[in-house]
Design a protein around this motif. Structure first.
Motif, PDB file in Angstrom:
ATOM      1  N   LYS A 167      -6.662   3.592   7.786  1.00 30.96           N
ATOM      2  CA  LYS A 167      -6.102   3.251   6.580  1.00 30.96           C
ATOM      3  C   LYS A 167      -6.365   5.022   5.288  1.00 30.96           C
ATOM      4  O   LYS A 167      -5.912   5.186   4.944  1.00 30.96           O
ATOM      5  CB  LYS A 167      -5.961   2.065   6.138  1.00 30.96           C
ATOM      6  N   CYS A 188      -0.654  -1.883   1.507  1.00 28.33           N
ATOM      7  CA  CYS A 188      -1.221  -2.436   2.688  1.00 28.33           C
ATOM      8  C   CYS A 188      -2.323  -1.278   2.403  1.00 28.33           C
ATOM      9  O   CYS A 188      -3.476  -1.880   3.166  1.00 28.33           O
ATOM     10  CB  CYS A 188      -0.348  -2.330   3.849  1.00 28.33           C
ATOM     11  N   THR A 309      -6.355  -8.116   9.991  1.00 30.54           N
ATOM     12  CA  THR A 309      -6.052  -7.638   8.984  1.00 30.54           C
ATOM     13  C   THR A 309      -4.583  -7.214   8.742  1.00 30.54           C
ATOM     14  O   THR A 309      -4.185  -7.516   7.790  1.00 30.54           O
ATOM     15  CB  THR A 309      -6.952  -6.333   9.630  1.00 30.54           C
ATOM     16  N   ASP A 313      -1.678  -8.592   5.637  1.00 30.17           N
ATOM     17  CA  ASP A 313      -0.791  -7.528   4.946  1.00 30.17           C
ATOM     18  C   ASP A 313       0.280  -7.556   5.456  1.00 30.17           C
ATOM     19  O   ASP A 313       0.921  -7.633   3.728  1.00 30.17           O
ATOM     20  CB  ASP A 313      -1.267  -6.058   5.707  1.00 30.17           C
TER      21      ASP A 313
END
Length: 345
Positions: A167, A188, A309, A313
């Motif tokens: 990310k 996200c 994760t 999201d």
């Protein structure tokens, strides 16, 4: 009366000797040249020509040369009533299908880790195919078939083994052609930059350009992305769907007598391609690894972190407004898959 009979007979004879009407469908395709996908669609064209004795043929065009999927959609839309569009149909990816008919909810099938394998995807397509194709029909098109062209992987300049590391990188995720997809990634927590398809390689090679993207192995290998993005996260994220779509007017130009067999040929091509695709993902990853790319393996704990994760999201996106994920459809899919998995145990 004799003259009338003679004229009638002459008309019948003329009709018998006149060549049957021929139909050529101009189809834009996103399939990389000489890829297994490209090979199979050309085989389908040959099969249609055989079935119809040459009366129905397909000419494929490179979608990128037509302005990408967005450009193809513009060309498929008739300029004025009664005028034939420059392109009769297309083989689209999920992004193109979504742009053509957002209410098809095809992007919901691309939720990370929603599906574990092709069998689960087939289960959902069997259940919802008619529902998903109706919005496409409502837009004035016929959907001749769905199929999965591969599973998306992340390719990056530097190694990333956690969601947080990925990310923090500047990624291209197709937001230029699908702003909704780019917005979903940003929601996200991903860092994204919208780059036109034809400029992706230029951006990758730039010092301040993108540092990664996600795509199917076939594309990564055909476009040589892996040479500048050598780290391949060994984690299939989601299936990338494709659809064979033609305009209603183009399909109506095909003689009805051939349509059942032509559609059967499409279904046979789908089954064959899916079998090839499942092998080709692994083959292309192996080829890229042989040529210097690094396959980033994850530990069980790291894999669980990714699933937790990205799953969280996806849940947030499904609950948000103006999302590419349809909350009700997402819920239906998860419930069916949960029952399926429970029965398989």
């Amino acid at each position: 009366m004799k003259r009338f009979v003679c004229l009638l007979a002459a008309g019948i004879i003329a009709a018998a000797v006149l060549p049957a009407q021929r139909v050529t469908l101009k189809i834009a395709s996103v399939a990389p040249s000489r890829s297994p996908w490209d090979i199979e669609q050309k085989k389908l064209a040959e099969e249609w020509a055989r079935i119809t004795d040459g009366r129905v043929t397909i000419t494929f065009y490179d979608a990128n040369a037509q302005g990408g999927e967005s450009g193809v959609i513009r060309k498929m839309r008739t300029v004025r009533p009664g005028q034939r569009s420059p392109i009769d149909g297309a083989v689209f990816t999920s992004l193109g299908i979504y742009e053509l008919a957002p209410d098809s909810n095809v992007m919901t099938l691309c939720v990370p880790f929603l599906f574990r394998d092709q069998d689960e995807l087939d289960l959902i397509l069997d259940e919802f195919s008619d529902t998903m194709k109706q919005p496409i029909i409502d837009k004035g098109y016929e959907l001749l078939g769905w199929f999965n062209v591969g599973w998306a992987y992340f390719f990056t300049k530097e190694q990333a083994v956690t969601p947080a590391e990925l990310k923090s990188m500047k990624l291209s995720v197709g937001g230029f052609t699908s702003p909704e997809l780019g917005a979903a990634f940003k929601a996200c927590g991903f860092t994204t930059e919208d780059v036109p398809n034809e400029k992706i390689m230029q951006s990758i090679r730039s010092a301040n350009g993108i540092e990664g993207l996600y795509t199917i192995p076939m594309y990564a290998y055909a476009a040589r992305y892996y040479e500048s993005l050598p780290y391949m996260l060994d984690l299939p994220i989601c299936p990338v769907m494709s659809a064979f779509v033609v305009s209603k007017s183009a399909w109506e130009s095909v003689p009805d007598e051939f349509k059942p067999e032509l559609l059967a040929a499409v279904r046979a091509a789908e089954s064959k391609f899916i079998a090839v695709q499942q092998e080709s993902d692994s083959e292309y990853l192996g080829l890229m690894e042989t040529e210097g790319a690094v396959r980033v393996q994850l530990t069980p704990d790291q894999l669980q972190l990714w699933e937790d994760t990205l799953g969280a999201d996806a849940d947030r996106l499904a609950d948000s407004r103006n999302s590419i994920i349809d909350a009700d459809f997402y819920q239906e899919i998860t419930e069916i898959l949960e029952r399926h998995r429970a029965g398989a145990q």
